[in-house]
Design a protein around this motif. Sequence first.
Motif, PDB file in Angstrom:
ATOM      1  N   PHE A   1       0.838  -1.199   0.000  1.00  0.00           N
ATOM      2  CA  PHE A   1       0.000   0.000   0.000  1.00  0.00           C
ATOM      3  C   PHE A   1       0.876   1.253   0.000  1.00  0.00           C
ATOM      4  O   PHE A   1       0.666   2.189  -0.787  1.00  0.00           O
ATOM      5  N   LEU A   2       1.867   1.279   0.900  1.00  0.00           N
ATOM      6  CA  LEU A   2       2.736   2.447   1.020  1.00  0.00           C
ATOM      7  C   LEU A   2       3.549   2.684  -0.251  1.00  0.00           C
ATOM      8  O   LEU A   2       3.695   3.818  -0.715  1.00  0.00           O
ATOM      9  N   LYS A   3       4.072   1.593  -0.807  1.00  0.00           N
ATOM     10  CA  LYS A   3       4.869   1.696  -2.029  1.00  0.00           C
ATOM     11  C   LYS A   3       4.015   2.187  -3.200  1.00  0.00           C
ATOM     12  O   LYS A   3       4.434   3.078  -3.969  1.00  0.00           O
ATOM     13  N   THR A   4       2.824   1.617  -3.334  1.00  0.00           N
ATOM     14  CA  THR A   4       1.927   2.001  -4.428  1.00  0.00           C
ATOM     15  C   THR A   4       1.498   3.459  -4.290  1.00  0.00           C
ATOM     16  O   THR A   4       1.457   4.209  -5.275  1.00  0.00           O
ATOM     17  N   ALA A   5       1.192   3.878  -3.064  1.00  0.00           N
ATOM     18  CA  ALA A   5       0.776   5.257  -2.823  1.00  0.00           C
ATOM     19  C   ALA A   5       1.877   6.235  -3.229  1.00  0.00           C
ATOM     20  O   ALA A   5       1.624   7.239  -3.890  1.00  0.00           O
ATOM     21  N   GLN A   6       3.106   5.918  -2.835  1.00  0.00           N
ATOM     22  CA  GLN A   6       4.241   6.782  -3.170  1.00  0.00           C
ATOM     23  C   GLN A   6       4.406   6.890  -4.684  1.00  0.00           C
ATOM     24  O   GLN A   6       4.578   7.989  -5.224  1.00  0.00           O
ATOM     25  N   GLN A   7       4.343   5.758  -5.369  1.00  0.00           N
ATOM     26  CA  GLN A   7       4.547   5.747  -6.824  1.00  0.00           C
ATOM     27  C   GLN A   7       3.450   6.519  -7.554  1.00  0.00           C
ATOM     28  O   GLN A   7       3.739   7.331  -8.447  1.00  0.00           O
ATOM     29  N   LEU A   8       2.196   6.276  -7.174  1.00  0.00           N
ATOM     30  CA  LEU A   8       1.084   6.939  -7.867  1.00  0.00           C
ATOM     31  C   LEU A   8       1.071   8.449  -7.611  1.00  0.00           C
ATOM     32  O   LEU A   8       0.874   9.236  -8.544  1.00  0.00           O
ATOM     33  N   LEU A   9       1.305   8.835  -6.363  1.00  0.00           N
ATOM     34  CA  LEU A   9       1.301  10.260  -6.055  1.00  0.00           C
ATOM     35  C   LEU A   9       2.472  10.979  -6.713  1.00  0.00           C
ATOM     36  O   LEU A   9       2.330  12.130  -7.160  1.00  0.00           O
TER      37      LEU A   9
ATOM     38  N   LYS B   1      -8.935  -3.009  -2.999  1.00  0.00           N
ATOM     39  CA  LYS B   1      -8.676  -1.924  -3.949  1.00  0.00           C
ATOM     40  C   LYS B   1      -9.455  -0.657  -3.580  1.00  0.00           C
ATOM     41  O   LYS B   1      -8.942   0.467  -3.726  1.00  0.00           O
ATOM     42  N   LYS B   2     -10.674  -0.821  -3.123  1.00  0.00           N
ATOM     43  CA  LYS B   2     -11.503   0.333  -2.786  1.00  0.00           C
ATOM     44  C   LYS B   2     -10.898   1.123  -1.636  1.00  0.00           C
ATOM     45  O   LYS B   2     -10.916   2.360  -1.625  1.00  0.00           O
TER      46      LYS B   2
ATOM     47  N   ASN C   1      -9.735   5.003  -2.028  1.00  0.00           N
ATOM     48  CA  ASN C   1     -10.343   6.065  -1.223  1.00  0.00           C
ATOM     49  C   ASN C   1      -9.292   6.844  -0.439  1.00  0.00           C
ATOM     50  O   ASN C   1      -9.384   8.078  -0.311  1.00  0.00           O
ATOM     51  N   LEU C   2      -8.290   6.137   0.089  1.00  0.00           N
ATOM     52  CA  LEU C   2      -7.241   6.811   0.852  1.00  0.00           C
ATOM     53  C   LEU C   2      -6.449   7.787  -0.022  1.00  0.00           C
ATOM     54  O   LEU C   2      -6.120   8.893   0.407  1.00  0.00           O
ATOM     55  N   LEU C   3      -6.159   7.374  -1.256  1.00  0.00           N
ATOM     56  CA  LEU C   3      -5.367   8.223  -2.140  1.00  0.00           C
ATOM     57  C   LEU C   3      -6.198   9.360  -2.741  1.00  0.00           C
ATOM     58  O   LEU C   3      -5.703  10.475  -2.914  1.00  0.00           O
ATOM     59  N   GLN C   4      -7.448   9.074  -3.050  1.00  0.00           N
ATOM     60  CA  GLN C   4      -8.307  10.127  -3.605  1.00  0.00           C
ATOM     61  C   GLN C   4      -8.435  11.298  -2.635  1.00  0.00           C
ATOM     62  O   GLN C   4      -8.514  12.463  -3.053  1.00  0.00           O
ATOM     63  N   ALA C   5      -8.433  10.986  -1.348  1.00  0.00           N
ATOM     64  CA  ALA C   5      -8.572  12.043  -0.339  1.00  0.00           C
ATOM     65  C   ALA C   5      -7.356  12.966  -0.292  1.00  0.00           C
ATOM     66  O   ALA C   5      -7.430  14.070   0.266  1.00  0.00           O
ATOM     67  N   GLN C   6      -6.233  12.533  -0.890  1.00  0.00           N
ATOM     68  CA  GLN C   6      -5.004  13.339  -0.852  1.00  0.00           C
ATOM     69  C   GLN C   6      -4.860  14.262  -2.062  1.00  0.00           C
ATOM     70  O   GLN C   6      -3.971  15.116  -2.085  1.00  0.00           O
ATOM     71  N   ILE C   7      -5.721  14.091  -3.052  1.00  0.00           N
ATOM     72  CA  ILE C   7      -5.536  14.819  -4.309  1.00  0.00           C
ATOM     73  C   ILE C   7      -6.068  16.243  -4.212  1.00  0.00           C
ATOM     74  O   ILE C   7      -7.239  16.472  -3.916  1.00  0.00           O
ATOM     75  N   ARG C   8      -5.203  17.190  -4.465  1.00  0.00           N
ATOM     76  CA  ARG C   8      -5.572  18.593  -4.604  1.00  0.00           C
ATOM     77  C   ARG C   8      -4.584  19.249  -5.566  1.00  0.00           C
ATOM     78  O   ARG C   8      -3.467  18.747  -5.759  1.00  0.00           O
TER      79      ARG C   8
ATOM     80  N   ASN D   1      -7.735   5.149  -9.794  1.00  0.00           N
ATOM     81  CA  ASN D   1      -8.646   3.997  -9.859  1.00  0.00           C
ATOM     82  C   ASN D   1      -8.187   2.960 -10.875  1.00  0.00           C
ATOM     83  O   ASN D   1      -8.226   1.751 -10.604  1.00  0.00           O
ATOM     84  N   GLN D   2      -7.757   3.420 -12.044  1.00  0.00           N
ATOM     85  CA  GLN D   2      -7.310   2.487 -13.087  1.00  0.00           C
ATOM     86  C   GLN D   2      -6.032   1.764 -12.680  1.00  0.00           C
ATOM     87  O   GLN D   2      -5.888   0.552 -12.905  1.00  0.00           O
ATOM     88  N   SER D   3      -5.110   2.488 -12.077  1.00  0.00           N
ATOM     89  CA  SER D   3      -3.832   1.889 -11.674  1.00  0.00           C
ATOM     90  C   SER D   3      -4.032   0.838 -10.595  1.00  0.00           C
ATOM     91  O   SER D   3      -3.423  -0.244 -10.641  1.00  0.00           O
ATOM     92  N   ILE D   4      -4.882   1.132  -9.626  1.00  0.00           N
ATOM     93  CA  ILE D   4      -5.133   0.176  -8.545  1.00  0.00           C
ATOM     94  C   ILE D   4      -5.900  -1.033  -9.065  1.00  0.00           C
ATOM     95  O   ILE D   4      -5.640  -2.175  -8.660  1.00  0.00           O
ATOM     96  N   ALA D   5      -6.837  -0.788  -9.979  1.00  0.00           N
ATOM     97  CA  ALA D   5      -7.618  -1.899 -10.545  1.00  0.00           C
ATOM     98  C   ALA D   5      -6.736  -2.884 -11.302  1.00  0.00           C
ATOM     99  O   ALA D   5      -7.027  -4.093 -11.351  1.00  0.00           O
ATOM    100  N   ASP D   6      -5.635  -2.391 -11.872  1.00  0.00           N
ATOM    101  CA  ASP D   6      -4.739  -3.251 -12.664  1.00  0.00           C
ATOM    102  C   ASP D   6      -3.674  -3.950 -11.817  1.00  0.00           C
ATOM    103  O   ASP D   6      -2.873  -4.721 -12.352  1.00  0.00           O
ATOM    104  N   ASP D   7      -3.656  -3.687 -10.517  1.00  0.00           N
ATOM    105  CA  ASP D   7      -2.631  -4.281  -9.645  1.00  0.00           C
ATOM    106  C   ASP D   7      -3.192  -5.522  -8.955  1.00  0.00           C
ATOM    107  O   ASP D   7      -4.029  -5.406  -8.045  1.00  0.00           O
TER     108      ASP D   7
END
Length: 223
Positions: free
Chosen positions: A58-66, A129-130, A134-141, A117-123
């Motif tokens: 989770f932490l690794k994926t979050a870092q990469q996507l953000l 996945k949800k 949701n955790l990452l969507q809340a960080q987007i600004r 959403n697409q990146s997580i769905a493909d992992d």
Amino acid sequence: IQKTPEQLDRDENEVLKSVKPIYRLAKTVSKEAVESSKVAINSEADQLGLSDFEKEHFLKTAQQLLDKIYNNGVIELKKKYQRFNPNYNFILLDQNQSHDLNTLEVLDVNTAITFINQSIADDPLINDKKLLANLLQAQIRPNILFDDEMTAKVEADANQNISPTLGMVEKGELIISRGDVINAESFQKLESLRVAFEGDPLLRADRQWLFLGQVLLEIGRAS
């Protein structure tokens, strides 16, 4: 010849099309998003009892996507500049550098969320996945922020170049002959002359003296 309100509106719209809004890059946003996502993931992992592998992934994926999202940039879209096209050109200021870009070249909040959403769905390694989405969507600004003050100055400078007139009525120019139908062009000339006359105190005074002279002449004839 004074322009009509419609002609002035058209000119202002043309200016708006030509002016590129100015944005600034907020570099701290990406760091804050990554740190906030780490806190949120660690908290959820403890509450839900995620395995160490799941938590680390989770932490690794979050870092990469953000990182991908904010390296690309998330723009704060303005409807004012989408009047003519959903996508528009803008100038991005990054410290002492400026870049000419189009909104198609960056993300907005909605397209950033779609990317997550697409990146997580493909992992296949992410089970919940949800939860991560949701955790990452809340960080987007947005980290590409609209500079209202500087853009307003640029627009004001451009608007100063708009001429309120289309030209001049030459001395002795025949605007309309007796019996002619008044078209839009001749009406605009006549209206411009009326405005000019009413706004010039010397011309009004001349007319008043002429009227007074006519009155005195009629009095003299009567006596």
